[in-house]
Design a protein around this motif. Sequence first.
Motif, mmCIF file in Angstrom:
data_model
loop_
_atom_site.group_PDB
_atom_site.id
_atom_site.type_symbol
_atom_site.label_atom_id
_atom_site.label_comp_id
_atom_site.label_asym_id
_atom_site.label_seq_id
_atom_site.Cartn_x
_atom_site.Cartn_y
_atom_site.Cartn_z
ATOM 1 N N ILE A 28 -10.739 -22.283 95.559
ATOM 2 C CA ILE A 28 -11.888 -23.193 95.671
ATOM 3 C C ILE A 28 -12.619 -22.954 96.989
ATOM 4 O O ILE A 28 -13.851 -22.895 97.040
ATOM 5 C CB ILE A 28 -11.413 -24.659 95.564
ATOM 6 N N PHE A 29 -11.851 -22.790 98.072
ATOM 7 C CA PHE A 29 -12.449 -22.551 99.389
ATOM 8 C C PHE A 29 -13.258 -21.249 99.380
ATOM 9 O O PHE A 29 -14.375 -21.192 99.906
ATOM 10 C CB PHE A 29 -11.351 -22.482 100.453
ATOM 11 N N ALA A 30 -12.699 -20.214 98.761
ATOM 12 C CA ALA A 30 -13.402 -18.925 98.693
ATOM 13 C C ALA A 30 -14.717 -19.054 97.918
ATOM 14 O O ALA A 30 -15.733 -18.459 98.300
ATOM 15 C CB ALA A 30 -12.503 -17.877 98.044
ATOM 16 N N ARG A 31 -14.711 -19.848 96.845
ATOM 17 C CA ARG A 31 -15.946 -20.069 96.080
ATOM 18 C C ARG A 31 -16.989 -20.779 96.942
ATOM 19 O O ARG A 31 -18.175 -20.431 96.926
ATOM 20 C CB ARG A 31 -15.641 -20.885 94.823
ATOM 21 N N ALA A 32 -16.533 -21.789 97.685
ATOM 22 C CA ALA A 32 -17.456 -22.526 98.562
ATOM 23 C C ALA A 32 -18.032 -21.600 99.623
ATOM 24 O O ALA A 32 -19.230 -21.656 99.924
ATOM 25 C CB ALA A 32 -16.726 -23.701 99.215
ATOM 26 N N GLU A 33 -17.200 -20.729 100.186
ATOM 27 C CA GLU A 33 -17.660 -19.796 101.217
ATOM 28 C C GLU A 33 -18.744 -18.863 100.679
ATOM 29 O O GLU A 33 -19.682 -18.514 101.393
ATOM 30 C CB GLU A 33 -16.486 -18.955 101.739
ATOM 31 N N SER A 34 -18.606 -18.474 99.426
ATOM 32 C CA SER A 34 -19.568 -17.529 98.847
ATOM 33 C C SER A 34 -20.940 -18.145 98.622
ATOM 34 O O SER A 34 -21.929 -17.422 98.483
ATOM 35 C CB SER A 34 -19.024 -16.983 97.512
ATOM 36 N N MET A 35 -21.019 -19.482 98.597
ATOM 37 C CA MET A 35 -22.309 -20.126 98.316
ATOM 38 C C MET A 35 -22.820 -21.004 99.452
ATOM 39 O O MET A 35 -23.914 -21.554 99.363
ATOM 40 C CB MET A 35 -22.204 -20.963 97.025
ATOM 41 N N ARG A 36 -22.087 -21.082 100.557
ATOM 42 C CA ARG A 36 -22.449 -22.051 101.599
ATOM 43 C C ARG A 36 -23.765 -21.723 102.299
ATOM 44 O O ARG A 36 -24.423 -22.615 102.828
ATOM 45 C CB ARG A 36 -21.330 -22.194 102.627
ATOM 46 N N LEU A 37 -24.175 -20.465 102.307
ATOM 47 C CA LEU A 37 -25.415 -20.091 102.987
ATOM 48 C C LEU A 37 -26.632 -20.154 102.068
ATOM 49 O O LEU A 37 -27.746 -19.866 102.491
ATOM 50 C CB LEU A 37 -25.282 -18.685 103.595
ATOM 51 N N GLN A 38 -26.407 -20.519 100.804
ATOM 52 C CA GLN A 38 -27.510 -20.624 99.851
ATOM 53 C C GLN A 38 -27.911 -22.099 99.725
ATOM 54 O O GLN A 38 -27.132 -22.923 99.263
ATOM 55 C CB GLN A 38 -27.080 -20.086 98.484
ATOM 56 N N GLU A 47 -19.044 -30.140 97.777
ATOM 57 C CA GLU A 47 -18.038 -30.713 96.869
ATOM 58 C C GLU A 47 -16.780 -29.845 96.827
ATOM 59 O O GLU A 47 -15.650 -30.353 96.863
ATOM 60 C CB GLU A 47 -18.626 -30.848 95.463
ATOM 61 N N LEU A 48 -16.968 -28.533 96.779
ATOM 62 C CA LEU A 48 -15.819 -27.621 96.708
ATOM 63 C C LEU A 48 -14.982 -27.677 97.986
ATOM 64 O O LEU A 48 -13.748 -27.676 97.923
ATOM 65 C CB LEU A 48 -16.306 -26.191 96.457
ATOM 66 N N TYR A 49 -15.641 -27.719 99.132
ATOM 67 C CA TYR A 49 -14.887 -27.833 100.383
ATOM 68 C C TYR A 49 -14.072 -29.125 100.405
ATOM 69 O O TYR A 49 -12.942 -29.161 100.900
ATOM 70 C CB TYR A 49 -15.842 -27.815 101.587
ATOM 71 N N GLY A 50 -14.654 -30.209 99.881
ATOM 72 C CA GLY A 50 -13.933 -31.476 99.819
ATOM 73 C C GLY A 50 -12.691 -31.382 98.948
ATOM 74 O O GLY A 50 -11.632 -31.912 99.305
ATOM 75 N N GLU A 61 -4.927 -25.670 107.131
ATOM 76 C CA GLU A 61 -6.093 -25.175 106.380
ATOM 77 C C GLU A 61 -7.108 -26.284 106.087
ATOM 78 O O GLU A 61 -8.305 -26.025 105.924
ATOM 79 C CB GLU A 61 -5.657 -24.543 105.062
ATOM 80 N N GLU A 62 -6.616 -27.540 106.026
ATOM 81 C CA GLU A 62 -7.517 -28.668 105.786
ATOM 82 C C GLU A 62 -8.604 -28.717 106.867
ATOM 83 O O GLU A 62 -9.768 -29.031 106.579
ATOM 84 C CB GLU A 62 -6.736 -29.984 105.794
ATOM 85 N N ALA A 63 -8.231 -28.388 108.116
ATOM 86 C CA ALA A 63 -9.173 -28.457 109.224
ATOM 87 C C ALA A 63 -10.354 -27.520 109.010
ATOM 88 O O ALA A 63 -11.507 -27.886 109.262
ATOM 89 C CB ALA A 63 -8.465 -28.115 110.531
ATOM 90 N N GLN A 64 -10.085 -26.306 108.515
ATOM 91 C CA GLN A 64 -11.182 -25.367 108.307
ATOM 92 C C GLN A 64 -12.098 -25.816 107.180
ATOM 93 O O GLN A 64 -13.322 -25.685 107.278
ATOM 94 C CB GLN A 64 -10.643 -23.963 108.011
ATOM 95 N N ALA A 65 -11.514 -26.371 106.113
ATOM 96 C CA ALA A 65 -12.333 -26.860 104.999
ATOM 97 C C ALA A 65 -13.227 -28.013 105.462
ATOM 98 O O ALA A 65 -14.413 -28.089 105.102
ATOM 99 C CB ALA A 65 -11.447 -27.304 103.842
ATOM 100 N N ARG A 66 -12.683 -28.892 106.286
ATOM 101 C CA ARG A 66 -13.478 -30.026 106.771
ATOM 102 C C ARG A 66 -14.542 -29.574 107.775
ATOM 103 O O ARG A 66 -15.637 -30.142 107.824
ATOM 104 C CB ARG A 66 -12.559 -31.087 107.378
ATOM 105 N N TRP A 67 -14.233 -28.561 108.559
ATOM 106 C CA TRP A 67 -15.217 -27.989 109.472
ATOM 107 C C TRP A 67 -16.429 -27.480 108.701
ATOM 108 O O TRP A 67 -17.572 -27.821 108.985
ATOM 109 C CB TRP A 67 -14.556 -26.868 110.271
ATOM 110 N N ARG A 68 -16.163 -26.667 107.670
ATOM 111 C CA ARG A 68 -17.250 -26.118 106.862
ATOM 112 C C ARG A 68 -18.028 -27.231 106.148
ATOM 113 O O ARG A 68 -19.254 -27.212 106.084
ATOM 114 C CB ARG A 68 -16.695 -25.143 105.819
ATOM 115 N N ARG A 69 -17.297 -28.194 105.615
ATOM 116 C CA ARG A 69 -17.961 -29.298 104.899
ATOM 117 C C ARG A 69 -18.840 -30.091 105.866
ATOM 118 O O ARG A 69 -19.972 -30.463 105.536
ATOM 119 C CB ARG A 69 -16.911 -30.199 104.259
#
Length: 391
Positions: A28-38, A47-50, A61-69
């Motif tokens: 899920i995190f990898a999918r979010a990373e692929s679309m975060r700049l669009q 939603e995916l980062y959450g 790993e939760e910290a990185q997901a929350r950082w990106r979100r």
Amino acid sequence: MELRSHQWLLILLIITGHCEAQEEAAEIFARAESMRLQEKSRWEAIELYGRAAQLWKGREEEAQARWRRGQLLDLSGEREKALGEFRAGLAQARDPKVKAGLHYGLGRVLQAMGKNQEGIEHYQKSLDWRRQTGEKFEQALSLHNLGAAYWALGENEEAKRRYEEALVIRREIGDEAGIGYTLFGLANVQYVWGDLERALEVYERALVVWRKLKQARGEADCLNSMGLMHALLGDARQARLLYAAALEGWAKAGDAVGEAYTLSNLGMVEGAGGRALFERALRVLREKGDRNRQAYVLHNLGVLDGAPALLEESLAIKREVGDRYGEAQTREKLAEIYLKSGQAGAALESATEAVRLQQAVGNKLVEARAEAVRGRELLKLGGHGEACEPR
């Protein structure tokens, strides 16, 4: 024996389920990373980062997901939610780079909310971590934003020092866009110190960078500020030319807010003929929800009409967002209007506060104007010996 085998089976099922959850979170995190700049898929990425953060609950790993979100929520204007994500991320963060990013995110959001002192604390922490990790680009980013936060607080010597530190690194690593931003910040420092010629020179250096990079927004910002310097220096013709060029740049960049701000500046040059420009700018800024710039247009309209109600409305917004420079300018104009209407006591109070604020933020240009107004008010009240000593 049978009970013990059941216990082992339960443990195995838990471990298997846990591993599957971690694998799902990573996917899920990898999918979010692929679309975060669009931009068009930003909310899906949020939603995916959450979801990834929940699956990684309690893990590093939760910290990185929350950082990106948090970053994406900040970009979307959801500042309170972004703060929540950054703070939750810090509770789990162990990686120095992630800690640095979370502190930087908190600094950005707090600064945008007018909480510059709190923002400085987090920018400094992000800088400390980034010095440990050796991330040069990110160090310059933290230093630049420290400069901007100190400037907003009127601590201009410190702002200048941080900008200059950022500039050294940005030149060292060849970050041309960063050089443009930091030169612009240094020019702002010179402007509030009242050194308009020096400010103009540094804005022109930043303009060279933005033109080389073909960056329309940065170019328009410089042209707008250069127009303001010429207007303050009394060259209305050159100011109009620069504002016209800035408007072209904003249109090219598709930046309606920047265009509105330049229209408001142009309105000040046009005097009584600027009303239509002010009203047009105010409509755009209200539509876009830009309260900070709305305050400046309301200020300009209030000056044009001699309307204390508009200036009071501007003042309320500036105090709300922590804009001490703007608050001082509006208080100075209120003092002038009160003086003209015979309210010498109210005028003195407003001008005295304007002088105090301008001294606090180091704006020598406007401090001198406010002090002149205050002196006239004291003469009206009979306080001849107090004109140089603000209370």
